[in-house]
Design an enzyme around this catalytic site. Structure first.
Site, PDB file in Angstrom:
ATOM      1  N   ILE B 486      33.982  28.932  30.883  1.00  0.00           N
ATOM      2  CA  ILE B 486      34.736  28.297  29.955  1.00  0.00           C
ATOM      3  C   ILE B 486      34.420  27.204  29.474  1.00  0.00           C
ATOM      4  CG2 ILE B 486      36.796  29.903  30.549  1.00  0.00           C
ATOM      5  CD1 ILE B 486      37.678  27.958  32.765  1.00  0.00           C
ATOM      6  N   GLN B 488      32.962  24.671  31.849  1.00  0.00           N
ATOM      7  CA  GLN B 488      32.631  24.073  32.955  1.00  0.00           C
ATOM      8  C   GLN B 488      31.138  24.120  33.472  1.00  0.00           C
ATOM      9  OE1 GLN B 488      33.252  27.108  32.910  1.00  0.00           O
ATOM     10  NE2 GLN B 488      34.001  27.952  34.873  1.00  0.00           N
ATOM     11  N   GLY B 489      30.377  25.076  32.744  1.00  0.00           N
ATOM     12  CA  GLY B 489      29.040  25.109  33.471  1.00  0.00           C
ATOM     13  C   GLY B 489      28.854  26.225  34.446  1.00  0.00           C
ATOM     14  N   SER B 528      39.921  26.378  40.186  1.00  0.00           N
ATOM     15  CA  SER B 528      38.749  25.598  40.655  1.00  0.00           C
ATOM     16  C   SER B 528      38.126  26.190  41.701  1.00  0.00           C
ATOM     17  CB  SER B 528      39.293  24.162  40.927  1.00  0.00           C
ATOM     18  OG  SER B 528      39.982  23.721  40.177  1.00  0.00           O
ATOM     19  N   THR B 531      33.107  27.993  41.470  1.00  0.00           N
ATOM     20  CA  THR B 531      31.637  27.556  42.158  1.00  0.00           C
ATOM     21  C   THR B 531      31.768  27.787  43.641  1.00  0.00           C
ATOM     22  OG1 THR B 531      32.062  25.629  40.747  1.00  0.00           O
ATOM     23  CG2 THR B 531      30.673  25.271  42.472  1.00  0.00           C
ATOM     24  N   GLY B 736      35.660  23.132  44.747  1.00  0.00           N
ATOM     25  CA  GLY B 736      36.088  23.008  43.126  1.00  0.00           C
ATOM     26  C   GLY B 736      36.617  21.576  42.708  1.00  0.00           C
ATOM     27  N   VAL B 737      36.517  21.455  41.529  1.00  0.00           N
ATOM     28  CA  VAL B 737      37.013  20.069  41.237  1.00  0.00           C
ATOM     29  C   VAL B 737      37.366  20.214  39.487  1.00  0.00           C
ATOM     30  CG1 VAL B 737      34.814  19.279  40.278  1.00  0.00           C
ATOM     31  CG2 VAL B 737      36.577  17.686  41.069  1.00  0.00           C
ATOM     32  N   GLY B 738      37.588  21.411  39.130  1.00  0.00           N
ATOM     33  CA  GLY B 738      37.523  21.478  37.562  1.00  0.00           C
ATOM     34  C   GLY B 738      38.914  21.061  37.168  1.00  0.00           C
ATOM     35  N   GLU B 739      40.209  21.267  38.010  1.00  0.00           N
ATOM     36  CA  GLU B 739      41.499  20.956  37.719  1.00  0.00           C
ATOM     37  C   GLU B 739      41.855  19.664  38.082  1.00  0.00           C
ATOM     38  OE1 GLU B 739      44.332  24.440  38.392  1.00  0.00           O
ATOM     39  OE2 GLU B 739      42.489  24.745  39.936  1.00  0.00           O
TER      40      GLU B 739
END
Lengths: 295, 781, 155
Positions: B486, B488-489, B528, B531, B736-739
């Site tokens: 989405i 984020q990679g 998140s 990963t 995770g760290v996306g959010e």
């Protein structure tokens, strides 16, 4: 979103032909120049015309050129043309500064100044500058051509003096004397936004001041009282306090989802002060450069 | 551990060429041929009404219209965690914009024109437009059938009320805690609704073919969850999971908004009425605002007790959520907050009540941060305010209470190892804490602020991930996962993990976007967690490939198994220096033995990851006894804000965010999350805001009046600090760290304003106008 | 009702039959398969539909197809036809995109800028993309991508 309304498309080659089409379709026709307002209205069914009259093929309506004592902005002149015009930047820097605050380059490449004034929205960014430069609007219709001051062109929110069979063919700018000025715009953030308030200030070499406003009343307006108060004076705190009190009487902002009338009025005072300050220091050959945000 | 060659290094994105050339396809870019039909929705103009009659005759007579569908065609409910939502409204509408009927036509213009001709008769009911009103005794009931709704076992709906779920968490004794406190501080914080504003709108195309199989192409974060929800909702039509195929091409931004199932159900359900013809439903931007999911508003009542030395003695957090007309997903946001609304602090006495309340506004749902941004606004504002009252340093207070690995969480489980204290210290240094800054402009003042954050993925306890890896003839790889790219990679970090193990360079790896017929299961790309979860599955799949390779070489070439290893796309042996067998020689054709026969064959790996230690079942009165969260990612942030004290206008000069990501699989991608997420967070506090009128109509469903930041609005500097305290069960220690990168934004602004101007604002958004109003109220302007 | 219009798309002469109320964005996508311009907001706010007409970056969602008779249109497909441009390579190097949905519009707006000003200042870069919304990146990496010496050599 598709445009569900079906209409005929015309691309007349002359103003006369255009007037003929407008006379035929009357309020069932819409003029198309840049289209940046109109196409949205068509998609959202705000406008359901029977005929679209595209005036972009009428060559004489283009260009920015000197015409006698005036600088003539053809009806097809886009905001980008304005910004890229060295005459505008050097002779009409307030209009140049205002043009740079209109939408974004991708819209300015298409949107025309004439189309902008015909939209007659209260937040019209070009209006304060056109008011302080005392612009004149050239209108063509079945009975020929007429010219009216821009100051009386807009009659209310989204209303102009244009009859159904008339179009604006040009905006004329009288040659101003030596002056400096500023257009100060309030948006909700640094990025592209409709004006929640706009203030243009023009200061000439003798200290006379002109001031005009948008998004602070049902139609853009120039205030003679404010100008009288500020002209040939040192604008200290006391004068500015008087100006703010006067603004409360001269302006009639509304509250909407973009801003409250209280904040608009508060900001009008701050913007007027900062516009004046910038205009005066520009007059002395000091900064800030035109185009720098003043709030 | 050997030195990592690919993981931990920044690697070019595997989707880069497609995306910068315009080759990348999103759902609206796919071609479906001349049979394609278009659906246009007829929507409710009322916030709350009974549907009395729908007259479709005029619309059906328009040439080109194939059919007009209404709720009668789909007596089906659906929902992710609670089945309270309908394909098309049944006898009642519950928000303005709710889908009531659909015109399906051969041309989108015809569909739009005909939709205006559908006549719906409503009997208006009083709407409930605010969650506090919905709690009143005489409030109209939005869902009289609530008691009978199917829901997950960890929800506790209160029948005959508008409370769809009430998460209660109790630890220790808060009364005692407040008594021990030297200082008890209470206030109320309010947060409005927000929109995700991915630049790509939602869309779905369904095709129900002559054989009875249903394929749905969607812009989604959740292909498998969609398949599951579609199959369950459509099971009355005789459709089973094997008949449903969901294909998700690239997604133009998700932010939670494309998780679960919202409008996509329309593409799936409508298709079943037009065998053999694909049906396309694309939302427009306005619908994207008012009929997908919205971030829920909240009124949070917060009470914190503290000792003079800065120790927190008790936290009571009472959160009233405006969850909207349907809460099938949003209720889980409420649930997640109900378990974690203390922030990343060790607190012995906790009482959290998180109430999911129906209102006649658009459905609430997941949004990057999943409720944590909302409660963090209050919590982190509160801590800074208390520090001021106690004349303590706000950072010292946070350090004193920072949660550590092994500490007991609100619900009784134990905290994972984390680098929160380190993050606090690093941010403090980077932001120049304690150094007062002054603007050269006399009208401008500068404030500094600090806030911590944490967040755990909110997942069902059995949310699992899986992966396939297959080799090609040249030893290039295809990785198949259903974790969603989405932006984020994810595809790139999955390639890096496989590359690390199989020594195939990332440039030789293609990672496919999901197709549920081909790619293996992933619950959803949310929280998140991919990963971590999908990364674990890919790592296992890569190890599976490696073991197959080494076994084969050992078996056919009689080399000592323990001596074999992979390097530079070849098998090598520690006992035979100089010998190597390139992977491309055998990963498809196999290895030729001495007798000229071939051994082995195509190498394919599989990996499955299930967090087997989690459980969502606990005591409904206390939340004690379960292990609902897999782990928390923690961190800290600081901000320098310049404010024009006459206009209230603000400019972020610098923002620093340190996150403990366990292990940075790709540091550049993490920086991307920090810079982008922080700006999204800052926008929610500085100017974004959903506005509704007194009839529940959204007033700003467009970018003209719902302002999302432009390049002009980015902070002057955003600094990323990566902390790495490994997550024991993460791939290479990653979590995770996306959010998280947007969670602390709101209190950072509120705290900086107070630092600079001495005024405290407790409701979001904090616009320039609101700052001026606060200054005027305090007589400071 | 339909009318045949003639114009150049990505350097090649082409024509299409359009109704007066066909919007250029949709006509390019549906009739000519040029899918890089995308619909984000449908009212000129987001810039993801940006194409160039006669060398100027414009919003194809705010233009009718009939208006482009005789014009030269360039989309990202045309930019990518030859070799990958330095700007595109730099976008890859700097992670200047995430979901990629805004990238075509960004690249078209920046291509217009670089055509007029090969060595833009950071302010000019920001101005050029001030109408291109990106929800993912936070823009910093986009600006870095343009300011890379490989794209805008001298400052």
């Amino acid at each position: 979103m598709p445009i569900a309304t079906e209409f005929e498309y015309f691309a007349p080659a002359s103003v006369r032909e255009t007037v003929g089409l407008l006379s035929k379709f009357k309020d069932k026709a819409r003029l198309l120049a840049g289209g940046t307002d109109l196409i949205v209205q068509l998609k959202e069914d705000v406008s359901k015309p029977q005929a679209l009259v595209d005036i972009k093929r009428i060559a004489p309506l283009g260009g920015i050129k000197v015409q006698g004592k005036f600088l003539r902005l053809g009806a097809l002149a886009t905001f980008t043309e304005l910004i890229e015009s060295t005459v505008i930047k050097s002779k009409y820097p307030i209009l140049w500064e205002a043009a740079r605050t209109v939408a974004s380059p991708g819209v300015r490449n298409r949107a025309t100044v004439a189309g902008n004034i015909c939209s007659a929205v209260p937040s019209l960014d070009s209006a304060p500058a056109l008011l302080v430069y005392e612009a004149v609007v050239v209108i063509e219709g079945p009975k020929g051509s007429r010219q009216i001051p821009f100051a009386s062109f807009i009659t209310g929110p989204r209303r102009t003096v244009l009859a159904k069979d008339e179009l604006v063919t040009a905006i004329l700018l009288p040659q101003p004397g030596k002056h400096c000025g500023a257009y100060v715009k309030l948006g909700r953030y640094a990025g592209e936004d409709l004006a929640q308030a706009g203030v243009a200030v023009l200061a000439d070499a003798k200290g006379a001041i002109r001031a005009a406003f948008c998004a602070l009343a049902p139609a853009p307006l120039r205030s003679a009282k404010i100008e009288a108060l500020l002209s040939c004076k040192k604008c200290d705190a006391a004068v500015m306090a008087q100006a703010c009190a006067l603004l409360e009487r001269e302006l009639a902002p509304i509250s909407d989802i973009r801003s409250s009338k209280e904040y608009r009025l508060h900001m009008a005072g701050v913007m007027l002060e900062r516009g004046l300050k910038a205009a005066c220091s520009r007059l002395k050959g000091e900064g800030p450069d035109y185009g720098k945000h003043l709030i | 551990m050997n030195e990592l060659k690919v993981v931990g290094h920044s690697s070019e994105r595997v989707d880069s060429l497609e995306k910068i050339t315009g080759a990348a396809n999103y759902v609206d870019d796919l071609n479906f041929g001349p049979e394609l039909l278009y659906a246009y929705l007829v929507e409710s103009p009322c916030a709350h009404a009974e549907i009395r009659k729908i007259n479709t005759a005029k619309a059906e007579r328009v040439p080109g219209v194939v059919k007009v569908l209404t709720g009668k065609d789909f007596p089906l409910s659906f929902g992710l965690y609670m089945q309270d939502r309908y394909v098309l409204a049944q006898d009642r509408v519950r928000f303005v914009g709710e889908q009531v009927a659909a015109v399906v036509a051969r041309d989108p213009k015809i569909a739009k024109r005909a939709a205006a001709l559908v006549e719906v008769t409503y009997k208006e009911l009083p709407p409930v437009l605010n969650q506090m009103d919905a709690l009143k005794k005489d409030a109209p009931l939005l869902h009289p059938g609530l008691k009978a709704y199917k829901h997950v076992p960890w929800f506790f709906p209160k029948g005959d009320t508008n409370i769809a779920h009430w998460r209660k968490t109790r630890k220790g004794d808060t009364e005692k805690g407040f008594k021990q406190a030297d200082f008890v501080f209470e206030d109320v914080y309010t947060v409005p609704r927000y929109a995700h504003c991915a630049i790509e709108v939602h869309g779905a195309v369904g095709l129900y073919d002559a054989s009875g199989r249903l394929t749905v192409w969607t812009a989604s974060q959740s292909p498998y969850t969609q398949r599951n929800v579609f199959a369950e909702a459509l099971s009355p039509l005789g459709i089973s999971h094997k008949d449903v195929r969901v294909i998700t091409p690239y997604v133009g931004g998700g932010f939670g908004g494309k998780a679960g199932v919202s409008m996509e159900i329309l593409g799936a359900a409508f298709a079943t009425k037009f065998k053999g013809k694909p049906v396309k439903v694309m939302w427009n931007r306005a619908q994207e605002f008012y009929n997908t999911y919205q971030r829920q508003g909240v009124e949070a009542h917060l009470k914190v007790g503290m000792k003079r030395d800065g120790r927190i003695t008790a936290v009571e957090h009472l959160l009233y959520w405006d969850a909207g007309a349907y809460v099938e997903y949003g209720a889980n946001v409420v649930n997640a907050v109900g378990l974690s609304a203390t922030g990343p602090y060790k607190v012995d006495n906790i009482k959290i009540d998180s109430l999911c309340i129906y209102t006649n506004l658009p459905p609430g749902g997941p949004y990057r941060g999943f409720g944590y941004s909302e409660f963090c606004f209050g919590m982190e504002s509160h801590l800074t305010r208390i520090a001021k009252k106690l004349r303590m340093d706000p950072i010292e207070i946070r350090l004193k209470n920072a949660i550590k690995g092994g500490d007991t969480l609100a619900y009784g489980a134990h905290m994972n190892p984390n680098g929160l204290s380190k993050a606090i210290e690093e941010v403090s240094k980077e932001i120049g804490w304690g150094k007062k800054e002054q603007s050269s402009d006399p009208d401008k003042v500068i404030g500094k602020s600090f806030a911590c954050f944490w967040k755990a993925p909110a997942m069902p306890p059995n949310a699992s991930s899986s992966a396939f890896i297959k080799f090609n003839e040249d030893a290039s790889l295809n990785i198949m996962v259903s974790g969603m790219e989405i932006g984020q990679g994810l595809l790139t970090s999955m390639a890096q993990i496989a590359s690390e193990i199989l020594t195939v360079p990332v440039s030789k790896i293609r990672v496919e976007t999901p197709d549920t017929d081909r790619n293996p299961y992933e619950w959803q790309t949310v929280g998140s967690h991919v990963t971590w979860g999908c990364g674990n599955a890919v790592k296992k799949a890569a190890i599976d490939c490696r073991e197959q390779i080494l076994d084969l070489v050992h078996r056919t070439l009689h080399l000592e198994r323990e001596s074999l290893y992979l390097e530079d796309e070849a098998v090598k042996s520690r006992t035979k220096p100089g010998w190597e067998l390139p992977l491309k020689n055998f990963v498809i054709p196999g290895i030729q033995a001495e007798d000229f026969t071939f051994k082995g064959g195509p190498i394919m790996g599989r990996g499955v990851f299930m967090p087997e230690f989690t459980s969502a079942i606990s005591d409904p009165e206390t939340s004690q006894g379960g292990h609902p969260n897999v782990h928390y990612t923690t961190g800290a942030s600081g901000l320098t804000l310049e404010i024009d004290r006459r206009t209230g206008r603000m400019k972020v000069l610098k923002v620093v965010l340190a996150a403990d990501v366990g292990k940075a699989i790709n540091p550049d991608l993490i920086r991307g999350q920090v810079v982008g997420g922080m700006l999204q967070g800052l926008a929610t506090v500085l100017y974004e805001d959903m506005r509704f009128d007194a009839k529940g109509r959204m007033l700003n469903p467009n970018f003209t009046d719902y302002k999302i930041p432009t390049v002009m609005d980015a902070p002057v500097e955003t600094k990323t600090i990566i902390i790495e305290v490994p997550q024991p069960d993460g791939p290479y220690g990653a979590r995770g760290v996306g959010e998280h990168t947007m969670i602390p934004a709101a209190p950072l602004i509120a705290n900086a304003i107070e630092d600079a101007l001495g005024v405290r604002i407790t409701s979001m958004p904090i616009t320039a106008e609101k700052v001026v109003a606060a200054l005027k109220k305090e007589g400071k302007l | 009702m339909k009318k045949t219009i003639h114009f150049k798309l990505n350097g090649e002469k082409t024509s299409m039959d359009v109704a007066p109320n066909d919007v250029l964005l949709e006509a390019l996508r549906a009739n000519l398969g040029a899918k890089s311009p995308k619909c984000g907001c449908d009212r000129g706010d987001c810039g993801t539909c940006t194409v160039m007409i006669n060398g100027r970056a414009v919003r194809s969602c705010l233009i009718l197809a009939v208006e482009v008779e005789g014009c030269e249109i360039l989309t990202l497909e045309g930019v990518s036809k030859g070799r990958i441009a330095a700007l595109q390579r730099s976008f890859v190097k700097h992670n200047s995109f995430q979901c990629g949905f805004c990238a075509p519009g960004m690249i078209m707006s920046l291509t217009e800028l670089l055509n007029h000003k090969p060595t833009p200042t950071e302010e000019e870069v920001k101005e050029a993309i001030s109408g291109n919304l990106c929800r993912c990146t936070g823009y910093t990496q986009i600006v870095e991508g343009v300011m890379d010496p490989a794209v805008s050599k001298k400052r």
